[in-house]
Design a protein around this motif. Structure first.
Motif, PDB file in Angstrom:
ATOM      1  N   TYR A 142      -1.203  12.065  -8.652  1.00 18.69           N
ATOM      2  CA  TYR A 142      -2.219  12.334  -7.426  1.00 18.69           C
ATOM      3  C   TYR A 142      -2.367  13.556  -7.687  1.00 18.69           C
ATOM      4  N   ALA A 143      -1.449  14.164  -6.858  1.00 16.13           N
ATOM      5  CA  ALA A 143      -0.495  15.375  -6.122  1.00 16.13           C
ATOM      6  C   ALA A 143      -1.332  16.534  -7.142  1.00 16.13           C
ATOM      7  N   PRO A 144      -1.117  16.658  -8.065  1.00 17.99           N
ATOM      8  CA  PRO A 144      -1.285  18.017  -8.920  1.00 17.99           C
ATOM      9  C   PRO A 144      -2.811  18.182  -9.078  1.00 17.99           C
ATOM     10  N   ILE A 145      -3.143  16.609  -9.382  1.00 19.67           N
ATOM     11  CA  ILE A 145      -4.722  16.458  -9.972  1.00 19.67           C
ATOM     12  C   ILE A 145      -6.056  17.510  -8.818  1.00 19.67           C
ATOM     13  N   ARG A 146      -5.312  16.712  -7.136  1.00 17.42           N
ATOM     14  CA  ARG A 146      -5.443  17.322  -6.292  1.00 17.42           C
ATOM     15  C   ARG A 146      -5.979  18.328  -6.430  1.00 17.42           C
ATOM     16  N   ARG A 147      -4.644  18.839  -6.930  1.00 12.65           N
ATOM     17  CA  ARG A 147      -5.119  20.780  -6.437  1.00 12.65           C
ATOM     18  C   ARG A 147      -6.187  21.038  -7.361  1.00 12.65           C
ATOM     19  N   PHE A 148      -6.392  20.954  -8.536  1.00  7.27           N
ATOM     20  CA  PHE A 148      -7.327  21.551  -9.145  1.00  7.27           C
ATOM     21  C   PHE A 148      -9.035  20.877  -9.358  1.00  7.27           C
ATOM     22  N   LEU A 149      -9.282  19.615  -8.686  1.00  3.56           N
ATOM     23  CA  LEU A 149     -10.544  19.084  -8.188  1.00  3.56           C
ATOM     24  C   LEU A 149     -10.793  20.062  -6.573  1.00  3.56           C
ATOM     25  N   PRO A 150     -12.272  19.487  -7.525  1.00  2.00           N
ATOM     26  CA  PRO A 150     -12.995  20.551  -5.151  1.00  2.00           C
ATOM     27  C   PRO A 150     -12.751  19.141  -3.915  1.00  2.00           C
ATOM     28  N   HIS A 151     -12.898  20.114  -3.457  1.00  2.00           N
ATOM     29  CA  HIS A 151     -12.475  18.951  -2.199  1.00  2.00           C
ATOM     30  C   HIS A 151     -13.879  18.755  -1.908  1.00  2.00           C
ATOM     31  N   THR A 152     -13.410  16.958  -1.702  1.00  2.00           N
ATOM     32  CA  THR A 152     -14.670  15.971  -1.482  1.00  2.00           C
ATOM     33  C   THR A 152     -14.527  15.058  -0.652  1.00  2.00           C
ATOM     34  N   PRO A 153     -14.833  15.677   0.389  1.00  2.00           N
ATOM     35  CA  PRO A 153     -14.355  14.330   2.011  1.00  2.00           C
ATOM     36  C   PRO A 153     -14.712  13.291   2.131  1.00  2.00           C
ATOM     37  N   GLY A 154     -13.758  12.608   1.947  1.00  2.00           N
ATOM     38  CA  GLY A 154     -14.102  10.665   2.066  1.00  2.00           C
ATOM     39  C   GLY A 154     -14.543  10.688   0.481  1.00  2.00           C
ATOM     40  N   LEU A 155     -14.163  11.290  -0.279  1.00  2.00           N
ATOM     41  CA  LEU A 155     -13.876  10.752  -1.971  1.00  2.00           C
ATOM     42  C   LEU A 155     -13.197  11.532  -2.399  1.00  2.00           C
ATOM     43  N   TRP A 185       1.238  -0.967  -0.142  1.00  2.00           N
ATOM     44  CA  TRP A 185      -0.268  -0.498  -0.050  1.00  2.00           C
ATOM     45  C   TRP A 185       0.831   1.669   0.088  1.00  2.00           C
ATOM     46  N   TYR A 186       1.986   1.820   1.083  1.00  2.00           N
ATOM     47  CA  TYR A 186       2.569   2.786   1.198  1.00  2.00           C
ATOM     48  C   TYR A 186       3.966   2.470  -0.308  1.00  2.00           C
ATOM     49  N   GLY A 187       3.489   1.990  -1.118  1.00  5.49           N
ATOM     50  CA  GLY A 187       5.085   1.902  -1.850  1.00  5.49           C
ATOM     51  C   GLY A 187       4.149   1.941  -2.950  1.00  5.49           C
ATOM     52  N   LEU A 188       2.721   1.981  -3.341  1.00  6.70           N
ATOM     53  CA  LEU A 188       2.334   2.173  -4.450  1.00  6.70           C
ATOM     54  C   LEU A 188       1.878   3.216  -3.950  1.00  6.70           C
ATOM     55  N   ASN A 189       1.452   4.140  -2.938  1.00  9.31           N
ATOM     56  CA  ASN A 189       1.377   5.769  -2.608  1.00  9.31           C
ATOM     57  C   ASN A 189       1.908   6.084  -3.177  1.00  9.31           C
ATOM     58  N   ARG A 190       3.467   5.778  -2.535  1.00 17.82           N
ATOM     59  CA  ARG A 190       4.779   6.697  -3.427  1.00 17.82           C
ATOM     60  C   ARG A 190       4.794   6.614  -4.336  1.00 17.82           C
ATOM     61  N   LEU A 191       4.518   5.666  -5.282  1.00 16.79           N
ATOM     62  CA  LEU A 191       4.783   5.790  -6.351  1.00 16.79           C
ATOM     63  C   LEU A 191       3.916   6.528  -6.960  1.00 16.79           C
ATOM     64  N   LEU A 192       2.157   6.335  -6.931  1.00 15.64           N
ATOM     65  CA  LEU A 192       1.181   6.727  -7.525  1.00 15.64           C
ATOM     66  C   LEU A 192       1.374   8.818  -6.692  1.00 15.64           C
ATOM     67  N   GLU A 193       1.561   8.592  -6.042  1.00 10.47           N
ATOM     68  CA  GLU A 193       1.209  10.712  -5.471  1.00 10.47           C
ATOM     69  C   GLU A 193       1.887  11.427  -6.128  1.00 10.47           C
ATOM     70  N   PRO A 194       3.242  11.574  -6.806  1.00 10.78           N
ATOM     71  CA  PRO A 194       3.482  13.032  -8.042  1.00 10.78           C
ATOM     72  C   PRO A 194       2.549  12.735  -9.210  1.00 10.78           C
TER      73      PRO A 194
END
Length: 97
Positions: free
Chosen positions: A56-69, A45-54
């Motif tokens: 996902y992070a820029p995409i999250r900046r442009f998406l609206p905040h949706t708690p739990g999703l 899990w943490y390995g996949l997170n470290r690989l994919l976070e770069p």
């Protein structure tokens, strides 16, 4: 140029598999089928997170905040499929036709 096309498609295929594994694993963790206290599960899990976070992070900046999703994996997955479609439709360019 054919080699470049094949390398790009291989990289996209690997990213596709990693994203699918991450999405399925997140569902299994959410529904408590998998437990992060198990060493193998947490390492994966943490390995996949470290690989994919770069990705996902820029995409999250442009998406609206949706708690739990978290919609970033969905957007990244759709973008990856779109890139594969564009590359496949323009394969003639890579092959020199």
């Amino acid at each position: 140029m054919q080699s470049l096309y094949q390398i790009l498609m291989l990289i996209l295929q690997i990213a596709w598999v990693l994203m699918i594994a991450h999405i399925v694993m997140s569902w299994l963790i959410s529904f408590q089928v998998l437990n992060l206290r198990q060493p193998l599960v947490s390492q994966i899990w943490y390995g996949l997170n470290r690989l994919l976070e770069p990705i996902y992070a820029p995409i999250r900046r442009f998406l609206p905040h949706t708690p739990g999703l978290d919609l970033a994996p969905l957007v990244a997955f759709i973008a990856l499929i779109a890139i594969r479609i564009v590359l496949t439709n323009n394969a003639g360019f890579f092959y020199g036709y």
